[in-house]
Design an enzyme around this catalytic site. Sequence first.
Site, PDB file in Angstrom:
ATOM      1  N   GLU A 181      11.895   0.857  -8.864  1.00 48.99           N
ATOM      2  CA  GLU A 181      11.694   0.897  -7.418  1.00 48.99           C
ATOM      3  C   GLU A 181      11.728  -0.532  -6.879  1.00 48.99           C
ATOM      4  OE1 GLU A 181       7.807   2.187  -6.085  1.00 48.99           O
ATOM      5  OE2 GLU A 181       8.723   3.384  -4.503  1.00 48.99           O
TER       6      GLU A 181
ATOM      7  N   GLU B 218       0.200  10.400  -5.561  1.00 53.45           N
ATOM      8  CA  GLU B 218       1.477  10.369  -4.825  1.00 53.45           C
ATOM      9  C   GLU B 218       2.083   9.005  -5.081  1.00 53.45           C
ATOM     10  OE1 GLU B 218       3.005  12.637  -2.591  1.00 53.45           O
ATOM     11  OE2 GLU B 218       1.635  14.104  -3.430  1.00 53.45           O
TER      12      GLU B 218
ATOM     13  N   GLY C 260      -0.992   4.120 -10.325  1.00 49.87           N
ATOM     14  CA  GLY C 260      -1.364   5.521 -10.576  1.00 49.87           C
ATOM     15  C   GLY C 260      -1.718   5.744 -12.036  1.00 49.87           C
TER      16      GLY C 260
ATOM     17  N   GLY D  17       0.272   5.384  -3.925  1.00 53.54           N
ATOM     18  CA  GLY D  17       0.646   4.014  -4.241  1.00 53.54           C
ATOM     19  C   GLY D  17       1.675   3.998  -5.345  1.00 53.54           C
TER      20      GLY D  17
ATOM     21  N   CYS E  70       8.192   5.253   0.198  1.00 54.62           N
ATOM     22  CA  CYS E  70       8.325   5.869  -1.129  1.00 54.62           C
ATOM     23  C   CYS E  70       9.619   6.676  -1.220  1.00 54.62           C
ATOM     24  CB  CYS E  70       7.121   6.757  -1.411  1.00 54.62           C
ATOM     25  SG  CYS E  70       6.786   7.942  -0.099  1.00 54.62           S
TER      26      CYS E  70
HETATM   27  P1  NAD Z   1      -0.182  -0.269  -5.206  1.00 54.68           P
HETATM   28  O1  NAD Z   1      -0.175   0.795  -6.219  1.00 54.68           O
HETATM   29  O2  NAD Z   1      -0.014  -1.663  -5.669  1.00 54.68           O
HETATM   30  O3  NAD Z   1      -1.564  -0.251  -4.411  1.00 54.68           O
HETATM   31  C1  NAD Z   1      -1.988   0.809  -3.570  1.00 54.68           C
HETATM   32  C2  NAD Z   1      -3.447   0.588  -3.252  1.00 54.68           C
HETATM   33  O4  NAD Z   1      -4.185   0.880  -4.423  1.00 54.68           O
HETATM   34  C3  NAD Z   1      -3.804  -0.869  -2.930  1.00 54.68           C
HETATM   35  O5  NAD Z   1      -3.801  -1.057  -1.543  1.00 54.68           O
HETATM   36  C4  NAD Z   1      -5.178  -1.039  -3.515  1.00 54.68           C
HETATM   37  O6  NAD Z   1      -6.172  -0.868  -2.528  1.00 54.68           O
HETATM   38  C5  NAD Z   1      -5.333   0.073  -4.513  1.00 54.68           C
HETATM   39  N1  NAD Z   1      -5.393  -0.355  -5.917  1.00 54.68           N
HETATM   40  C6  NAD Z   1      -4.566  -1.208  -6.556  1.00 54.68           C
HETATM   41  N2  NAD Z   1      -4.900  -1.278  -7.868  1.00 54.68           N
HETATM   42  C7  NAD Z   1      -5.956  -0.448  -8.049  1.00 54.68           C
HETATM   43  C8  NAD Z   1      -6.742  -0.075  -9.167  1.00 54.68           C
HETATM   44  N3  NAD Z   1      -6.486  -0.568 -10.386  1.00 54.68           N
HETATM   45  N4  NAD Z   1      -7.741   0.805  -8.991  1.00 54.68           N
HETATM   46  C9  NAD Z   1      -7.994   1.328  -7.781  1.00 54.68           C
HETATM   47  N5  NAD Z   1      -7.288   1.021  -6.671  1.00 54.68           N
HETATM   48  C10 NAD Z   1      -6.269   0.149  -6.809  1.00 54.68           C
HETATM   49  O7  NAD Z   1       0.921   0.134  -4.160  1.00 54.68           O
HETATM   50  P2  NAD Z   1       1.449  -0.679  -2.901  1.00 54.68           P
HETATM   51  O8  NAD Z   1       2.334  -1.768  -3.352  1.00 54.68           O
HETATM   52  O9  NAD Z   1       0.329  -0.989  -1.987  1.00 54.68           O
HETATM   53  O10 NAD Z   1       2.315   0.483  -2.194  1.00 54.68           O
HETATM   54  C11 NAD Z   1       3.625   0.700  -2.494  1.00 54.68           C
HETATM   55  C12 NAD Z   1       3.798   1.806  -3.512  1.00 54.68           C
HETATM   56  O11 NAD Z   1       3.262   3.021  -2.999  1.00 54.68           O
HETATM   57  C13 NAD Z   1       5.247   2.112  -3.816  1.00 54.68           C
HETATM   58  O12 NAD Z   1       5.396   2.318  -5.186  1.00 54.68           O
HETATM   59  C14 NAD Z   1       5.516   3.393  -3.042  1.00 54.68           C
HETATM   60  O13 NAD Z   1       6.570   4.177  -3.531  1.00 54.68           O
HETATM   61  C15 NAD Z   1       4.205   4.076  -3.175  1.00 54.68           C
HETATM   62  N6  NAD Z   1       4.040   5.101  -2.132  1.00 54.68           N
HETATM   63  C16 NAD Z   1       4.080   6.432  -2.480  1.00 54.68           C
HETATM   64  C17 NAD Z   1       3.987   7.413  -1.476  1.00 54.68           C
HETATM   65  C18 NAD Z   1       4.067   8.896  -1.806  1.00 54.68           C
HETATM   66  O14 NAD Z   1       3.711   9.707  -0.960  1.00 54.68           O
HETATM   67  N7  NAD Z   1       4.530   9.285  -2.981  1.00 54.68           N
HETATM   68  C19 NAD Z   1       3.848   7.033  -0.146  1.00 54.68           C
HETATM   69  C20 NAD Z   1       3.821   5.664   0.148  1.00 54.68           C
HETATM   70  C21 NAD Z   1       3.906   4.703  -0.843  1.00 54.68           C
END
Ligand code: NAD
Length: 488
Positions: A386, A251, A234, A229, A285
């Site tokens: 981003e 990731e 993270g 995410g 990402c």
């Molecule tokens: P996000 O970080 O907002 O949320 C990801 C997931 O985390 C959510 O669906 C939720 O279920 C969970 N979450 C959110 N807050 C949390 C917390 N405090 N504690 C525990 N769980 C929590 O990300 P998003 O907007 O859903 O996804 C997009 C992001 O993901 C972008 O920054 C993208 O670059 C990244 N991403 C990275 C990769 C990689 O492999 N490096 C791949 C795909 C996406």
Amino acid sequence: MSTTAASVAMHWIDGQRADSDEHRDSVNPATGEVIGSYAMAGPKEAQAAIEAARRAFADPAWRTNRLLRARVLNQMADRFEERADDLVELLGLENGKTHDQGRLEVAFAPETLRFNAALALTDTGTTSQVTDGELSLVVRQPVGVAGIIAPWNSPVALGIRSLAPALGAGCTAVMNLPWQTAQTNSLIAELVGGTPGLPAGAANTITGGHVSGDVLVRSPDVPTISFTGSTATGRQISAAAAANLKRVGLELGGKTPLILFEDADLEHALPIVVSALIVFSGQFCMTGSRLLVHERIADQVRTELAARLQAVKVGPASDPESEMGPIIDKPNVERINTLVEGAISHGARVIVRGGPVTDGPLAAGAFYRPTLLEVHDNSMPIVQDEVFGPVLTMQTFTTEAQAIAMANDSQYGLSASVFTQDVDVPLRVALALESGSVWVNDWARLHDQFEEGGFKASGVGRMRGFAVIDDFIEFKHIRLHPGTTAAS
Ligand code: NAD
């Protein structure tokens, strides 16, 4: 919590479908229409899933039998292949992916499952005779229940990317998939959970968000978290997990530079630059979001790239002509547009404005046409942050060292592309880039055999490759004194 076989998209807990008290609507981002409903997980469902996974881990049947695990992962791969068209259809409907892009995502799942089935069989540990008559063995043991949290931009590929190594290592798992893709999650849950031979509770899938995710992160019964995410989330997860000293694989976000050297073959490179921007509507990402161009080819790139971006056919997945689908929802269209307007007001030069589609048949959907902005200041937010949408910045450079410095001047370090016909430049530049993946004359080529992950704020640890297992195992050193010294 009850179990039913209703048409509501469900969780999968302890070997069966599971409902929630709260139901919500799933929405098609291309039209704004409601396409179904889903059960939304809160703490109760997350806790039930953790307990089911704990019980399954307590039974040695799974964690000690690698042959069983490999067989199950291979069968799971077959199940994903058999239902690939349905997954592609669902990703088109609720995630906005064109069918080509949906197939790209779905194809990862069986490959990743099969690789991890094979990896489960390759574990040979280490044995050594330390001194005469004394042996040391190192065995790898699964850590316990793995908490997996994946984002909405690629739930099939990214959920399985963490689940397959967790199961292969002998862990049991709770997978928290995002509410934005609840219909897809429900099919993933069924394909995973219904695999013959998988013990009940070994792989649980819930549809939730930060509330259920946080339960996994804080639970003392979940010793490892595999998170994909944003970098901001993270950081929060890493801080919360520290209370229990749990290990965390992260990731995270990226800001991929695409470097076009003077001798780049533009007929080859520019279509790749366009794909790097529009695949998953820039919600990837690894989206190529920073174009660094040698000043001698800048005029040609500006003109030819503008024409290519203006020609991108934006539309719903249901239209086979569509090359780029919608953004995940309208609030994200607004968010992206605000970033672009901010950049323009601070001096970014508009090459292609693109932007929200506000009239015609697509106006009800969350569509955003590709945008190209030329900038000179590397510290601008549009270059540093981003955007997670189809917005590309273009900057020029004169020397190789300058290109490397600009590429590395970022908190992110997930991936990069280098375009040149030279033989020496690409390796030299690749070695100097602070980036987990570097592609030469290509973009976003991933293979299960090779590690994927981020430098700097793009992550901690690696998915794929042989390192993928590290988030899910403990090493145990056993020293033996078996009395093998030769009799005197
Ligand atoms: P996000 O970080 O907002 O949320 C990801 C997931 O985390 C959510 O669906 C939720 O279920 C969970 N979450 C959110 N807050 C949390 C917390 N405090 N504690 C525990 N769980 C929590 O990300 P998003 O907007 O859903 O996804 C997009 C992001 O993901 C972008 O920054 C993208 O670059 C990244 N991403 C990275 C990769 C990689 O492999 N490096 C791949 C795909 C996406």
